[in-house]
Design an enzyme around this catalytic site. Sequence first.
Site, PDB file in Angstrom:
ATOM      1  N   HIS A  26     -15.716   4.037   1.668  1.00 39.70           N
ATOM      2  CA  HIS A  26     -14.598   3.678   2.547  1.00 39.70           C
ATOM      3  C   HIS A  26     -13.452   4.667   2.379  1.00 39.70           C
ATOM      4  O   HIS A  26     -13.422   5.450   1.435  1.00 39.70           O
ATOM      5  CB  HIS A  26     -14.134   2.236   2.300  1.00 39.70           C
ATOM      6  CG  HIS A  26     -13.285   2.082   1.089  1.00 39.70           C
ATOM      7  ND1 HIS A  26     -13.805   1.987  -0.169  1.00 39.70           N
ATOM      8  CD2 HIS A  26     -11.940   2.031   0.947  1.00 39.70           C
ATOM      9  CE1 HIS A  26     -12.820   1.862  -1.040  1.00 39.70           C
ATOM     10  NE2 HIS A  26     -11.666   1.896  -0.391  1.00 39.70           N
ATOM     11  N   CYS A  27     -12.515   4.609   3.320  1.00 40.30           N
ATOM     12  CA  CYS A  27     -11.305   5.444   3.281  1.00 40.30           C
ATOM     13  C   CYS A  27     -10.159   4.599   3.833  1.00 40.30           C
ATOM     14  O   CYS A  27     -10.137   3.395   3.612  1.00 40.30           O
ATOM     15  CB  CYS A  27     -11.512   6.742   4.055  1.00 40.30           C
ATOM     16  SG  CYS A  27     -11.847   6.501   5.816  1.00 40.30           S
ATOM     17  N   LEU A  28      -9.241   5.209   4.555  1.00 41.05           N
ATOM     18  CA  LEU A  28      -8.133   4.457   5.141  1.00 41.05           C
ATOM     19  C   LEU A  28      -8.533   3.814   6.467  1.00 41.05           C
ATOM     20  O   LEU A  28      -8.327   2.629   6.680  1.00 41.05           O
ATOM     21  CB  LEU A  28      -6.908   5.363   5.340  1.00 41.05           C
ATOM     22  CG  LEU A  28      -5.681   4.673   5.937  1.00 41.05           C
ATOM     23  CD1 LEU A  28      -5.143   3.614   4.981  1.00 41.05           C
ATOM     24  CD2 LEU A  28      -4.615   5.691   6.270  1.00 41.05           C
TER      25      LEU A  28
END
Length: 106
Positions: free
Chosen positions: A69-71
Site C-alpha cells: 500500500h501507499c497513500l
Amino acid sequence: MGFFDFLKGPDINEGVKEYRETNGAVLIDVRTPEEYREGHIPESMNIPLQSINKVTRIIDDKSTPIFVHCLSGARSRQATNILKQLGYTNVKNIGGISSYKGKIER
C-alpha cells in the site's frame, strides 16, 4: 456492484483484513520514510517505491504473500508490478492508507 465500480481502487480496509488472516504475509508501505513516520499501519514495513528492489534482501521466498500500500494506491500499483517482475508470485496492491479506518502508529 455498480457500473463504475471498476474505476475504484482496491479497498485497503479489506486488504489489511486479508493480510491479517494470511499466514506468513508481509505488509509493505511504499511511501517515503517521512510519510511513514507521520503515521503507518501497525506491523507494516517501510520500503519506499524508489528502493523496492531491496525487498530481495528481506524476503527470500518468492511465494511469500505480500500486501502493498501507499497513500492513494498509485505507487503501490507500481511497486506491485515491479515485485512481480522480480519474480514474486503472491503480490497484492491493497490501495491507499488515505482510506484506512483502522489503528495508525506514529
